[in-house]
Design a protein around this motif. Structure first.
Motif, PDB file in Angstrom:
ATOM      1  N   HIS A  46       0.795  -1.228   0.000  1.00 39.70           N
ATOM      2  CA  HIS A  46       0.000   0.000   0.000  1.00 39.70           C
ATOM      3  C   HIS A  46       0.827   1.278   0.000  1.00 39.70           C
ATOM      4  N   VAL A  47       2.070   1.197   0.406  1.00 36.98           N
ATOM      5  CA  VAL A  47       2.938   2.375   0.474  1.00 36.98           C
ATOM      6  C   VAL A  47       4.176   2.095  -0.373  1.00 36.98           C
ATOM      7  N   PRO A  48       4.541   3.018  -1.258  1.00 40.49           N
ATOM      8  CA  PRO A  48       5.738   2.782  -2.070  1.00 40.49           C
ATOM      9  C   PRO A  48       6.970   2.539  -1.193  1.00 40.49           C
ATOM     10  N   TRP A  49       7.739   1.540  -1.573  1.00 42.31           N
ATOM     11  CA  TRP A  49       8.946   1.182  -0.839  1.00 42.31           C
ATOM     12  C   TRP A  49      10.094   2.010  -1.365  1.00 42.31           C
ATOM     13  N   THR A  50      11.016   2.421  -0.507  1.00 43.46           N
ATOM     14  CA  THR A  50      12.111   3.300  -0.902  1.00 43.46           C
ATOM     15  C   THR A  50      13.459   2.669  -0.582  1.00 43.46           C
ATOM     16  N   ARG A  51      14.497   3.296  -1.112  1.00 42.66           N
ATOM     17  CA  ARG A  51      15.862   2.842  -0.808  1.00 42.66           C
ATOM     18  C   ARG A  51      16.137   2.966   0.691  1.00 42.66           C
ATOM     19  N   GLN A  52      15.583   3.982   1.329  1.00 44.58           N
ATOM     20  CA  GLN A  52      15.777   4.149   2.768  1.00 44.58           C
ATOM     21  C   GLN A  52      15.218   2.949   3.534  1.00 44.58           C
ATOM     22  N   GLN A  53      14.101   2.432   3.087  1.00 47.33           N
ATOM     23  CA  GLN A  53      13.535   1.256   3.755  1.00 47.33           C
ATOM     24  C   GLN A  53      14.416   0.026   3.554  1.00 47.33           C
ATOM     25  N   LEU A  54      15.054  -0.093   2.384  1.00 48.16           N
ATOM     26  CA  LEU A  54      16.022  -1.167   2.158  1.00 48.16           C
ATOM     27  C   LEU A  54      17.190  -1.008   3.126  1.00 48.16           C
ATOM     28  N   GLU A  55      17.669   0.213   3.286  1.00 44.83           N
ATOM     29  CA  GLU A  55      18.775   0.472   4.200  1.00 44.83           C
ATOM     30  C   GLU A  55      18.360   0.294   5.657  1.00 44.83           C
ATOM     31  N   ASP A  56      17.088   0.513   5.968  1.00 45.63           N
ATOM     32  CA  ASP A  56      16.600   0.249   7.321  1.00 45.63           C
ATOM     33  C   ASP A  56      16.593  -1.255   7.615  1.00 45.63           C
ATOM     34  N   LEU A  57      16.272  -2.064   6.596  1.00 47.11           N
ATOM     35  CA  LEU A  57      16.296  -3.516   6.765  1.00 47.11           C
ATOM     36  C   LEU A  57      17.724  -4.031   6.972  1.00 47.11           C
ATOM     37  N   PHE A  58      18.650  -3.446   6.238  1.00 46.15           N
ATOM     38  CA  PHE A  58      20.057  -3.846   6.286  1.00 46.15           C
ATOM     39  C   PHE A  58      20.875  -2.614   6.681  1.00 46.15           C
ATOM     40  N   PRO A  59      20.878  -2.261   7.972  1.00 47.34           N
ATOM     41  CA  PRO A  59      21.442  -0.986   8.421  1.00 47.34           C
ATOM     42  C   PRO A  59      22.969  -0.885   8.357  1.00 47.34           C
ATOM     43  N   ASP A  60      23.643  -1.979   8.135  1.00 47.02           N
ATOM     44  CA  ASP A  60      25.101  -1.944   8.080  1.00 47.02           C
ATOM     45  C   ASP A  60      25.586  -1.965   6.638  1.00 47.02           C
ATOM     46  N   GLY A  61      25.029  -1.095   5.822  1.00 45.85           N
ATOM     47  CA  GLY A  61      25.481  -0.999   4.443  1.00 45.85           C
ATOM     48  C   GLY A  61      24.415  -1.221   3.395  1.00 45.85           C
ATOM     49  N   GLY A  62      23.172  -1.346   3.782  1.00 46.19           N
ATOM     50  CA  GLY A  62      22.079  -1.490   2.813  1.00 46.19           C
ATOM     51  C   GLY A  62      22.289  -2.661   1.873  1.00 46.19           C
ATOM     52  N   CYS A  63      22.386  -2.361   0.610  1.00 47.87           N
ATOM     53  CA  CYS A  63      22.519  -3.385  -0.421  1.00 47.87           C
ATOM     54  C   CYS A  63      23.795  -4.211  -0.229  1.00 47.87           C
ATOM     55  N   ARG A  64      24.861  -3.582   0.201  1.00 51.51           N
ATOM     56  CA  ARG A  64      26.120  -4.296   0.410  1.00 51.51           C
ATOM     57  C   ARG A  64      25.964  -5.365   1.507  1.00 51.51           C
ATOM     58  N   GLN A  65      25.295  -5.017   2.601  1.00 52.23           N
ATOM     59  CA  GLN A  65      25.054  -5.997   3.670  1.00 52.23           C
ATOM     60  C   GLN A  65      24.119  -7.100   3.164  1.00 52.23           C
ATOM     61  N   ALA A  66      23.123  -6.727   2.394  1.00 51.62           N
ATOM     62  CA  ALA A  66      22.214  -7.719   1.827  1.00 51.62           C
ATOM     63  C   ALA A  66      22.972  -8.676   0.910  1.00 51.62           C
ATOM     64  N   CYS A  67      23.901  -8.158   0.121  1.00 52.41           N
ATOM     65  CA  CYS A  67      24.739  -8.998  -0.744  1.00 52.41           C
ATOM     66  C   CYS A  67      25.506 -10.023   0.078  1.00 52.41           C
ATOM     67  N   ARG A  68      26.093  -9.565   1.159  1.00 47.26           N
ATOM     68  CA  ARG A  68      26.908 -10.448   1.988  1.00 47.26           C
ATOM     69  C   ARG A  68      26.061 -11.558   2.602  1.00 47.26           C
ATOM     70  N   ILE A  69      24.910 -11.190   3.152  1.00 49.95           N
ATOM     71  CA  ILE A  69      24.032 -12.184   3.779  1.00 49.95           C
ATOM     72  C   ILE A  69      23.448 -13.135   2.726  1.00 49.95           C
ATOM     73  N   ALA A  70      23.240 -12.637   1.505  1.00 50.64           N
ATOM     74  CA  ALA A  70      22.715 -13.457   0.416  1.00 50.64           C
ATOM     75  C   ALA A  70      23.783 -14.360  -0.204  1.00 50.64           C
ATOM     76  N   GLY A  71      25.032 -14.195   0.206  1.00 53.19           N
ATOM     77  CA  GLY A  71      26.094 -15.070  -0.276  1.00 53.19           C
ATOM     78  C   GLY A  71      26.708 -14.671  -1.600  1.00 53.19           C
ATOM     79  N   LEU A  72      26.459 -13.438  -2.051  1.00 54.27           N
ATOM     80  CA  LEU A  72      27.066 -12.980  -3.301  1.00 54.27           C
ATOM     81  C   LEU A  72      28.545 -12.661  -3.051  1.00 54.27           C
ATOM     82  N   PRO A  73      29.396 -12.889  -4.050  1.00 55.49           N
ATOM     83  CA  PRO A  73      30.826 -12.584  -3.878  1.00 55.49           C
ATOM     84  C   PRO A  73      31.067 -11.089  -3.704  1.00 55.49           C
ATOM     85  N   ASP A  74      31.983 -10.720  -2.802  1.00 57.29           N
ATOM     86  CA  ASP A  74      32.146  -9.299  -2.482  1.00 57.29           C
ATOM     87  C   ASP A  74      32.661  -8.478  -3.645  1.00 57.29           C
TER      88      ASP A  74
END
Length: 113
Positions: free
Chosen positions: A79-107
């Motif tokens: 119901h509410v548009p999702w933003t990059r800030q909300q992604l960074e709130d989910l992964f507060p230690d680097g946003g997408c970079r932290q998500a990459c690490r937890i998802a197992g993508l190569p650094d």
């Protein structure tokens, strides 16, 4: 290299805490990496992680934060548009970079996140 222990096995990580091999990842590894960062993974986290892994398999690069927000946003917040800030709130230690690490993508692929 450091080691991470999950319920399924022990794995070595590089100096930055990323898995050396994409195929070594499983949900237990994600839980262990998240716990080491002080995160408890919610459904929204898992949706981001699953999307990032699927995108990486299809494209051999991680998605940009914008792509993640556009792809996962409607499922996470209907119901509410999702933003990059909300992604960074989910992964507060680097946003997408932290998500990459937890998802197992190569650094070396996550430098542009």
């Amino acid at each position: 290299m450091t080691a991470i222990h999950s319920a399924s096995r022990d794995l070595n990580l590089n100096k930055k805490g990323y898995l050396a091999h994409f195929d070594d990842w499983d949900r237990g590894i994600a839980l262990a990496l998240a716990a080491a960062d002080g995160l408890t993974l919610t459904d929204a986290h898992w949706q981001v992680i699953a999307f990032m892994r699927q995108y990486y398999v299809a494209n051999e690069i991680p998605p940009t934060p914008r792509v993640v927000v556009k792809a996962v946003g409607p499922a996470v917040s209907a119901h509410v548009p999702w933003t990059r800030q909300q992604l960074e709130d989910l992964f507060p230690d680097g946003g997408c970079r932290q998500a990459c690490r937890i998802a197992g993508l190569p650094d070396y692929y996550c430098a542009g996140c």
